[in-house]
Design an enzyme around this catalytic site. Structure first.
Site, PDB file in Angstrom:
ATOM      1  CB  CYS A  18     -25.787 -15.592  13.668  1.00  0.00           C
ATOM      2  SG  CYS A  18     -25.529 -16.159  15.363  1.00  0.00           S
TER       3      CYS A  18
ATOM      4  CG  HIS B 295     -21.329 -17.065  14.406  1.00  0.00           C
ATOM      5  ND1 HIS B 295     -22.192 -15.989  14.339  1.00  0.00           N
ATOM      6  CD2 HIS B 295     -20.880 -17.261  13.130  1.00  0.00           C
ATOM      7  CE1 HIS B 295     -22.245 -15.547  13.092  1.00  0.00           C
ATOM      8  NE2 HIS B 295     -21.469 -16.311  12.343  1.00  0.00           N
TER       9      HIS B 295
END
Length: 585
Positions: free
Chosen positions: A215, A532
């Site tokens: 990510c 994230h």
């Protein structure tokens, strides 16, 4: 973990895969060859099934999950949706020996216990054999059509039919003016506004698949794909990957030709702006980046800011030989520096005699410390720097996450004069001794795109611990950089008197706009070791959230409330210099 063998990155073997092979050998993988089918466009492998058969997760019975895996031991199908469900992992924990599964749509091995893709030589051989059989059958049926294509030449079709010409702005003639007027609908027509807003999706807005803790890469790629000057460079075919690969092969030979990050970036632009809405997998780019930054080659989570610096450096390394006379500080040695490169000015003034030593440093981003809490002293915090080094701090109490910082406040703190400590005394050339001094940073030259990196990860050598700062940062959608320029800082220091400028300090920003507009925000949620990354993009005056493969439209308040980690601002007005090689009129 990974190792480098003969210039290639080789991941460490999965212990669950080794245990599976020790009990079952290679027979289950070879038996899967009959279960593999090749999808016609592109030849991608998948698990064979009936056209009417829809695979579903055995736990939640959902068929729309990002990944569905079939257990090799029992053929049961389970889903793996990061941040949502881990039913494949639950199955592996409940039944020992059922850790290895295969992706239903991609025919790739997956370890449900490690939650990562794994590699097996025998399984890969079965997939390659199935692809070879399919290619042979396709070639035999194509007949003379394939022969005619081979006779046409071995060059790629893109390179054969594309001719490079000097750029000329298009202007419609009288007939085209009439055609445009008769067949065009104004975008802001009140009768058509709702239809446009619902049916028109910004061109080039496409999700990127997570390849295993990537990510960090997807968030930066989304920002770069929609950075206006960077995007225009690649979409105007300024770096043609076919031409570049052909040239490198002619110079270095096919075996020694080095991977080019700019070529892989060109391939990503072609795929993302092709009109296809299916999420794209930047696997080739990830592999090339691993070759460039071997110390970061692993399936572990990496820092998005570190990836951003490393990727721009990789693009610069490939094209810098073409213009040896130009340095990165000039901002014109490659597309990476033409877009992101600026120049910082550092003034260190002797407090005894007033002698000032000035240095200039190129930078592609500015790293900012968050403002201290109310009641804390701003002078006691870290020295300002334009590099990505984090500062050693010992104020890691629980109240560090309290309070609100602003981007303008961080920039003011960055350009504020600061007294250096007694252990950092400056050697004055005029006094010929070490003296106490003041240091002040300023921006001598603004880039086309300003990237601001917020230092949210603190490392303390005293307590030997690291932590993340979750303090909220307010950032404006429009930003005026005039107060932080070297000319403004010096003018405020010397007043209206005539003061000395080094070089062309007065004219350093005359040809550039100081008004910037926010177009991308990279955010980080979670902890230091388990977080994230998500990117918010502003396209056509509308904000979109890019969360790996998922693209959703969000309102402005969601973006303002996000925990900004990197902010990208572009100049509101871009001034183009006249080309030295003018096209014939």
């Amino acid at each position: 973990m990974s190792s480098k063998i003969s210039g290639h990155i080789s991941p460490q073997p999965c212990p669950h895969l080794l245990d599976f092979r020790s009990h079952n050998g290679s027979k289950p993988f070879r038996a899967l060859q009959d279960c593999i089918r090749i999808k016609p466009p592109g030849g991608r492998a998948a698990i064979r099934r009936e056209p009417s058969e829809v695979p579903r997760c055995g736990t939640c019975e959902e068929s729309s999950r990002p990944r569905l895996y079939a257990c090799i031991s029992c053929a049961a199908v389970f889903c793996h949706a990061p941040l949502l469900h881990f039913h494949a992992s639950d199955h592996a924990l409940s039944f020992p020996g059922h850790e290895i599964a295969v992706d239903v749509d991609r025919a790739e091995l997956f370890c449900c216990a490690c939650r990562d893709q794994v590699y097996d030589r025998d399984f890969d051989a079965a997939v390659v054999l199935a692809q070879t059989i399919n290619a042979t059958a396709t070639t035999s049926t194509s007949g003379s059509a394939a022969l005619q294509r081979n006779v046409a030449g071995s060059q790629p079709e893109n390179l054969r039919k594309r001719h490079r010409v000097d750029y000329r702005p298009w202007e419609p003639d009288s007939g085209e003016h009439i055609s445009i007027g008769n067949q065009s609908i104004p975008l802001h027509d009140s009768t058509n506004a709702s239809l446009v807003s619902l049916t028109q999706v910004p061109w080039g807005l496409r999700g990127l698949n997570n390849l295993g803790n990537t990510c960090f890469m997807n968030s930066i790629l989304q920002a770069l794909l929609h950075t206006p000057p960077f995007r225009n460079y690649f979409l105007s075919d300024r770096h043609n990957r076919y031409y570049c690969q052909q040239k490198n092969s002619a110079i270095n030979g096919t075996k020694n030709s080095r991977l080019c990050l700019a070529c892989d970036m060109d391939a990503i632009f072609s795929a993302v702006f092709s009109g296809d809405r299916i999420p794209y997998s930047p696997a080739k780019f990830l592999y090339s980046w691993w070759q460039h930054a071997a110390n970061l080659a692993s399936y572990e989570q990496q820092d998005a800011h570190e990836f951003f610096i490393s990727m721009l450096d990789g693009i610069h390394e490939k094209v810098k030989d073409k213009r040896k006379s130009r340095s990165p500080g000039s901002g014109d040695c490659c597309i990476a520096h033409r877009v992101f490169s600026g120049i910082l000015r550092s003034d260190v003034m002797c407090m005894a005699c007033g002698f000032t030593s000035t240095t200039y440093d190129p930078c592609v981003d500015i790293s900012l410390d968050l403002e201290p809490n109310q009641g804390g002293s701003g002078k006691s915090s870290s020295a300002k720097s334009h590099n990505s080094c984090n500062v050693e701090v010992d104020c890691m109490g629980p109240n560090q996450n309290c309070g609100i910082s602003t981007l303008k406040g961080c920039l003011e703190r960055f350009t504020r004069a600061e007294k250096l400590g007694s252990d950092q005394k400056f050697f004055c050339q005029k006094c010929q001794v070490r003296q106490e001094s003041l240091k002040q940073m300023s921006i001598r030259k603004l880039p086309l795109v300003s990237c601001f990196h917020v230092k949210r990860f603190e490392h303390s050598s005293i307590r030997k611990m690291s932590r993340k700062v979750d303090r909220y940062l307010q950032f404006p959608f429009s930003l005026d950089m005039t107060p932080y320029l070297s000319s403004s800082i010096l003018r405020s220091r010397f007043g209206n008197r005539i003061f000395p400028f080094d070089g062309d300090e007065q004219d350093a920003s005359n040809d550039l706009s100081t008004e910037f507009e926010l177009f991308a925000v990279v955010t980080h949620t979670g902890k230091l070791d388990a977080g994230h990354y998500v990117t918010y993009l502003r396209l056509s005056n509308q904000w979109y959230k890019c969360d790996d493969a998922w693209i959703t439209q969000v309102n402005e308040s969601i973006v303002r409330a996000a925990q900004g980690y990197m902010m990208f601002y572009v100049q509101k007005v871009l001034y183009y210099k006249e080309s030295e090689n003018q096209a014939a009129s």
